[in-house]
Design a protein around this motif. Structure first.
Motif, mmCIF file in Angstrom:
data_model
loop_
_atom_site.group_PDB
_atom_site.id
_atom_site.type_symbol
_atom_site.label_atom_id
_atom_site.label_comp_id
_atom_site.label_asym_id
_atom_site.label_seq_id
_atom_site.Cartn_x
_atom_site.Cartn_y
_atom_site.Cartn_z
ATOM 1 N N VAL A 34 -23.404 9.546 24.168
ATOM 2 C CA VAL A 34 -23.250 10.569 25.203
ATOM 3 C C VAL A 34 -23.654 11.935 24.667
ATOM 4 O O VAL A 34 -24.378 12.691 25.322
ATOM 5 N N LEU A 35 -23.199 12.264 23.456
ATOM 6 C CA LEU A 35 -23.535 13.559 22.859
ATOM 7 C C LEU A 35 -25.041 13.691 22.659
ATOM 8 O O LEU A 35 -25.629 14.747 22.924
ATOM 9 N N THR A 36 -25.661 12.602 22.203
ATOM 10 C CA THR A 36 -27.112 12.622 21.995
ATOM 11 C C THR A 36 -27.859 12.810 23.313
ATOM 12 O O THR A 36 -28.818 13.579 23.398
ATOM 13 N N THR A 37 -27.415 12.100 24.348
ATOM 14 C CA THR A 37 -28.043 12.230 25.664
ATOM 15 C C THR A 37 -27.921 13.662 26.184
ATOM 16 O O THR A 37 -28.864 14.209 26.763
ATOM 17 N N ALA A 38 -26.747 14.273 25.968
ATOM 18 C CA ALA A 38 -26.541 15.656 26.402
ATOM 19 C C ALA A 38 -27.469 16.606 25.652
ATOM 20 O O ALA A 38 -28.062 17.518 26.241
ATOM 21 N N PHE A 39 -27.594 16.406 24.349
ATOM 22 C CA PHE A 39 -28.465 17.259 23.531
ATOM 23 C C PHE A 39 -29.915 17.166 24.006
ATOM 24 O O PHE A 39 -30.598 18.186 24.164
ATOM 25 N N LEU A 40 -30.381 15.926 24.253
ATOM 26 C CA LEU A 40 -31.748 15.752 24.732
ATOM 27 C C LEU A 40 -31.928 16.391 26.107
ATOM 28 O O LEU A 40 -32.985 16.936 26.421
ATOM 29 N N GLY A 41 -30.884 16.318 26.942
ATOM 30 C CA GLY A 41 -30.952 16.937 28.266
ATOM 31 C C GLY A 41 -31.111 18.439 28.184
ATOM 32 O O GLY A 41 -31.875 19.043 28.952
ATOM 33 N N ILE A 42 -30.397 19.065 27.259
ATOM 34 C CA ILE A 42 -30.516 20.516 27.082
ATOM 35 C C ILE A 42 -31.915 20.887 26.590
ATOM 36 O O ILE A 42 -32.492 21.893 26.991
ATOM 37 N N MET A 43 -32.486 20.042 25.728
ATOM 38 C CA MET A 43 -33.858 20.290 25.268
ATOM 39 C C MET A 43 -34.851 20.246 26.438
ATOM 40 O O MET A 43 -35.801 21.031 26.499
ATOM 41 N N LEU A 44 -34.601 19.336 27.387
ATOM 42 C CA LEU A 44 -35.465 19.252 28.566
ATOM 43 C C LEU A 44 -35.344 20.516 29.420
ATOM 44 O O LEU A 44 -36.329 20.986 29.996
ATOM 45 N N VAL A 45 -34.124 21.039 29.517
ATOM 46 C CA VAL A 45 -33.918 22.279 30.268
ATOM 47 C C VAL A 45 -34.688 23.436 29.620
ATOM 48 O O VAL A 45 -35.365 24.214 30.305
ATOM 49 N N ILE A 46 -34.587 23.526 28.297
ATOM 50 C CA ILE A 46 -35.319 24.576 27.575
ATOM 51 C C ILE A 46 -36.823 24.419 27.812
ATOM 52 O O ILE A 46 -37.544 25.401 28.004
ATOM 53 N N GLY A 47 -37.289 23.167 27.817
ATOM 54 C CA GLY A 47 -38.702 22.909 28.092
ATOM 55 C C GLY A 47 -39.098 23.341 29.494
ATOM 56 O O GLY A 47 -40.172 23.928 29.694
ATOM 57 N N GLY A 48 -38.230 23.058 30.474
ATOM 58 C CA GLY A 48 -38.529 23.446 31.850
ATOM 59 C C GLY A 48 -38.595 24.947 32.042
ATOM 60 O O GLY A 48 -39.482 25.466 32.742
ATOM 61 N N ILE A 49 -37.665 25.663 31.422
ATOM 62 C CA ILE A 49 -37.668 27.133 31.507
ATOM 63 C C ILE A 49 -38.904 27.701 30.813
ATOM 64 O O ILE A 49 -39.556 28.622 31.323
ATOM 65 N N ASN A 184 -37.283 31.151 40.958
ATOM 66 C CA ASN A 184 -36.569 30.068 41.632
ATOM 67 C C ASN A 184 -36.645 28.778 40.821
ATOM 68 O O ASN A 184 -35.656 28.053 40.693
ATOM 69 N N TYR A 185 -37.820 28.502 40.285
ATOM 70 C CA TYR A 185 -37.979 27.278 39.490
ATOM 71 C C TYR A 185 -37.094 27.333 38.242
ATOM 72 O O TYR A 185 -36.436 26.347 37.892
ATOM 73 N N MET A 186 -37.068 28.486 37.572
ATOM 74 C CA MET A 186 -36.222 28.628 36.383
ATOM 75 C C MET A 186 -34.744 28.497 36.740
ATOM 76 O O MET A 186 -33.960 27.916 35.988
ATOM 77 N N LEU A 187 -34.353 29.002 37.912
ATOM 78 C CA LEU A 187 -32.961 28.896 38.355
ATOM 79 C C LEU A 187 -32.587 27.436 38.585
ATOM 80 O O LEU A 187 -31.534 26.970 38.119
ATOM 81 N N VAL A 188 -33.462 26.715 39.280
ATOM 82 C CA VAL A 188 -33.194 25.307 39.573
ATOM 83 C C VAL A 188 -33.135 24.483 38.288
ATOM 84 O O VAL A 188 -32.325 23.568 38.150
ATOM 85 N N VAL A 189 -34.002 24.818 37.321
ATOM 86 C CA VAL A 189 -33.985 24.107 36.035
ATOM 87 C C VAL A 189 -32.746 24.480 35.232
ATOM 88 O O VAL A 189 -32.121 23.629 34.595
ATOM 89 N N SER A 190 -32.356 25.751 35.284
ATOM 90 C CA SER A 190 -31.224 26.229 34.489
ATOM 91 C C SER A 190 -29.916 25.555 34.883
ATOM 92 O O SER A 190 -29.070 25.271 34.018
ATOM 93 N N VAL A 191 -29.736 25.281 36.186
ATOM 94 C CA VAL A 191 -28.472 24.668 36.616
ATOM 95 C C VAL A 191 -28.330 23.242 36.093
ATOM 96 O O VAL A 191 -27.243 22.655 36.151
ATOM 97 N N GLU A 192 -29.430 22.691 35.555
ATOM 98 C CA GLU A 192 -29.343 21.350 34.989
ATOM 99 C C GLU A 192 -28.415 21.308 33.776
ATOM 100 O O GLU A 192 -27.885 20.250 33.423
ATOM 101 N N VAL A 193 -28.210 22.479 33.140
ATOM 102 C CA VAL A 193 -27.289 22.542 32.006
ATOM 103 C C VAL A 193 -25.892 22.125 32.445
ATOM 104 O O VAL A 193 -25.153 21.463 31.706
ATOM 105 N N VAL A 194 -25.512 22.511 33.658
ATOM 106 C CA VAL A 194 -24.197 22.143 34.193
ATOM 107 C C VAL A 194 -24.061 20.626 34.249
ATOM 108 O O VAL A 194 -23.024 20.057 33.872
ATOM 109 N N ALA A 195 -25.125 19.958 34.701
ATOM 110 C CA ALA A 195 -25.103 18.502 34.793
ATOM 111 C C ALA A 195 -25.001 17.857 33.421
ATOM 112 O O ALA A 195 -24.249 16.891 33.217
#
Length: 352
Positions: A34-49, A184-195
């Motif tokens: 779970v921790l690894t999946t979360a870390f990879l998810g945050i990396m995807l958010v950084i990539g999107g921004i 708007n795109y950065m905002l939509v990507v940024s909220v992914e951190v919450v998920a």
């Protein structure tokens, strides 16, 4: 040339992430998934921004491509930096290579392996290896002959179609919201951190099924309601839009891990790759939704919602994998429900 480059980008880009994800979770213990999946998810958010910032800075597409793609060549160095999956090596009978990786990891982290672990590592079992080689020859035949695995493959494929369809559909539609499209795109990507953070907190406590069922259901209801919000309440429509984006991101992030836990080691990458491939149907259809909205304004959002609700309903037909070990064989995968979290050698000493 565009089609050729797009094909190569998919082969080396989109196809690489499932393989990288599986390699990562197979190198770590059950309690790290779970921790690894979360870390990879945050990396995807950084990539999107970063994607949005670079697109805003280099708006001419040729310049943008020349800036974004060359750094990807650095990933070729990973073949010298990352070890092979220990699970995969053991499943292929390559025990000597697996032992070398385990010993190197233990030495690097100054961990002393237990006597029982050392015995398992050094004990020779040639007959078992021979049996595995025989089993591997008919791997796909076993998959096709297993109604349980085939059912899961079909269900997981629908989850992937849903995630790509709704996830990319909402991302694409975000540029039509009021205001600067890049912001708007950065905002939509940024909220992914919450998920991502929500998954890190609940997946190991509540379980995979309940978490993903909740995510799909909330996303579905939010998307269905959005078109019927009064025009004088734009803030409420935006709030529901962001809620739908958060929950589909939560589902997408969780589906990677849940899918990998439902299939055996021998076929995990192949079956996850098959689900990802079928799931691209969703990302193909998603860009057409703004065109559909020209004719029926409310239909795209409702389609997003209904698709998510169906995915949530299908969640009720698969087993819970919380605290379950990764299955190595078809039989273990079929009987995954209720299996204790008793992993192999590399998981016993997962400290290293």
């Amino acid at each position: 040339m565009y089609v050729i480059v797009e094909f190569l980008e998919t082969v080396a880009g989109a196809s690489a992430f499932p393989a990288a994800y599986i390699l990562t979770i197979e190198l770590l213990g059950q309690d790290k998934r779970v921790l690894t999946t979360a870390f990879l998810g945050i990396m995807l958010v950084i990539g999107g921004i970063s994607f949005a910032l670079l697109a805003k800075t280099f708006q001419y597409w040729r310049t943008f491509i020349l800036v974004v793609y060359p750094p990807s060549l650095l990933f070729l160095l990973y073949i010298y930096l990352l070890p092979e999956s220990i699970r995969w090596l053991l499943s292929k009978g390559k025990k000597d290579e697996a032992v070398k990786i385990i010993m190197k990891a233990a030495a690097t982290n100054k961990v002393t392996l237990s006597d029982e672990t050392m015995r398992q590592l050094t004990e020779e079992k040639p007959k078992i290896v021979d049996q595995k080689e025989v089993v591997e020859q008919g791997l796909w035949m076993q998959v096709f002959r297993s109604p349980i695995i085939m059912k899961r493959l079909a269900i997981c494929s629908w989850w992937w179609i849903t995630c790509t369809f709704v996830f990319y559909g909402l991302a694409i539609n975000s540029v039509s919201l009021a205001g600067d499209k890049y912001t708007n795109y950065m905002l939509v990507v940024s909220v992914e951190v919450v998920a991502v953070v929500a998954n890190a907190l609940v997946l190991d406590r509540v379980g995979r099924k309940k978490t993903l069922l909740f995510a799909f259901t909330v996303c579905g209801l939010s998307c269905i309601v959005i078109p019927f919000i009064p025009k004088n309440l734009p803030w409420l429509a935006t709030l529901l839009y962001l809620l739908g984006k958060i929950t589909i991101t939560q589902a997408f992030s969780g589906i990677y891990m849940y899918t990998s836990e439902l299939f055996p080691t021998h076929a995990r990458h192949s079956l996850l790759g098959a689900c990802s491939m079928v799931g691209r149907v969703g990302s193909i259809v998603a860009p057409q939704m703004p065109l559909l909205a020209i004719y029926v304004e409310w239909l795209p959002s409702v389609l997003f919602g209904v698709t998510a609700l169906v995915a949530g309903a299908l969640m009720l037909s698969t087993p819970e994998t919380l605290h379950a070990r990764l299955p190595d064989t078809i039989a273990e995968a079929e009987n995954i429900a209720g299996n204790p979290a008793k992993d192999d050698i590399q998981m016993h000493d997962s400290k290293f």
